[in-house]
Design an enzyme around this catalytic site. Sequence first.
Site, short mmCIF file in Angstrom:
data_model
loop_
_atom_site.label_atom_id
_atom_site.label_comp_id
_atom_site.label_asym_id
_atom_site.label_seq_id
_atom_site.Cartn_x
_atom_site.Cartn_y
_atom_site.Cartn_z
N LYS A 48 -57.79 6.70 -18.51
CA LYS A 48 -56.80 6.00 -19.35
C LYS A 48 -56.87 6.52 -20.78
O LYS A 48 -55.84 6.74 -21.43
CB LYS A 48 -57.03 4.48 -19.28
CG LYS A 48 -56.55 3.89 -17.95
CD LYS A 48 -57.04 2.49 -17.65
CE LYS A 48 -56.62 2.10 -16.23
NZ LYS A 48 -57.11 0.81 -15.78
N GLN B 175 -60.56 -3.84 -18.24
CA GLN B 175 -60.74 -3.27 -16.90
C GLN B 175 -61.37 -4.30 -15.96
O GLN B 175 -62.37 -4.94 -16.29
CB GLN B 175 -61.62 -2.02 -17.02
CG GLN B 175 -61.74 -1.21 -15.73
CD GLN B 175 -60.43 -0.59 -15.27
OE1 GLN B 175 -59.56 -0.26 -16.07
NE2 GLN B 175 -60.27 -0.46 -13.97
N ASP C 157 -51.03 -4.54 -18.69
CA ASP C 157 -51.27 -4.56 -17.24
C ASP C 157 -50.24 -5.45 -16.53
O ASP C 157 -50.11 -5.39 -15.31
CB ASP C 157 -52.66 -5.17 -16.94
CG ASP C 157 -53.76 -4.14 -16.78
OD1 ASP C 157 -53.48 -3.07 -16.21
OD2 ASP C 157 -54.89 -4.42 -17.22
N1 GUN Z 1 -58.96 -2.47 -11.85
C1 GUN Z 1 -58.35 -1.83 -10.82
N2 GUN Z 1 -57.06 -1.58 -11.11
C2 GUN Z 1 -56.86 -2.07 -12.35
C3 GUN Z 1 -55.73 -2.11 -13.22
O1 GUN Z 1 -54.62 -1.65 -12.89
N3 GUN Z 1 -55.93 -2.70 -14.42
C4 GUN Z 1 -57.12 -3.24 -14.79
N4 GUN Z 1 -57.19 -3.82 -15.99
N5 GUN Z 1 -58.18 -3.23 -14.01
C5 GUN Z 1 -58.05 -2.64 -12.81
#
Ligand code: GUN
Length: 284
Positions: free
Chosen positions: A52, A96, A119
Amino acid sequence: MANLIDGKAVSAKVKAQVRAEAEELKAKGISIGLAVVIVGDNPASRVYVNNKKKACAEVGFESFEYALPEETTEAELLELVEKLNNDSRVNGILVQLPLPRQINETAVINAIRPEKDVDAFHPENVGHIMIGDYSFLPCTPAGVMELIADTGVDVCGKNSVVIGRSNIVGKPMAMLLLHKNGTVTITHSKTKNLKEICAEADILVAAVGKAKFVTPDMVKEGAVVIDVGMNRNEEGKLCGDVDFEACKDKAGYITPVPGGVGPMTIAMLMKNTLTAAKQQNGAV
Ligand code: GUN
């Protein structure tokens, strides 16, 4: 062999568009920032967070990483979220998941200001997605929709089957397919006749979290097969939910793992962060 859906190529197109728009904003004095919060040292989360941050650099965003120790308390994390809610350099906040056991994920998601919730996990944004009136895309499902669009297959009226009902993927995935007039079935671990239902799918989206879960008898000849899974096999190699080798000759289109859905999720996150920055600066 089915047509391979190239997530890297499609994600590169999305990121190029985001980058071009970010440059236009920069010329107007608007810079874009994403805060990425990771708690503990889950190796998979570490890889996602690094990817990211890398994507932010590619599209010209600033990224602010907050790596907190495993024993962080819920109160400490909520305090950080509140600080980021009030930081004008931060347009988007990503915490996350999963979080360590002592932290209530719902409480954390609910604490993120909906305008910075890139998200699209906050109940307010989930509600917008349900209604079909939304600006933040649910990242993984929206990435899947881009991949389906890339095949040229029209979802309208077709049987679309989603395996998995998580809040992150399965549920919003079903909504996006429904918004495109798909005939949508959500299946899960309690579903009876799962194989037969999947075998009727023109579009099959697997988000189960089990390696080689989807076998050729579950795939309709010529179907679009999208694999959201990110599992490790016995040798520690990354693999999806679909038995790719066994299904690739039956599907019409199929995503590889890696290089399918994964890069798309990140590209859509960049798109959401751009949207957040535009909204916060009154630029839309
Ligand atoms: N953990 C697995 N996929 C995601 C996601 O798309 N966003 C976040 N914040 N955590 C995750």
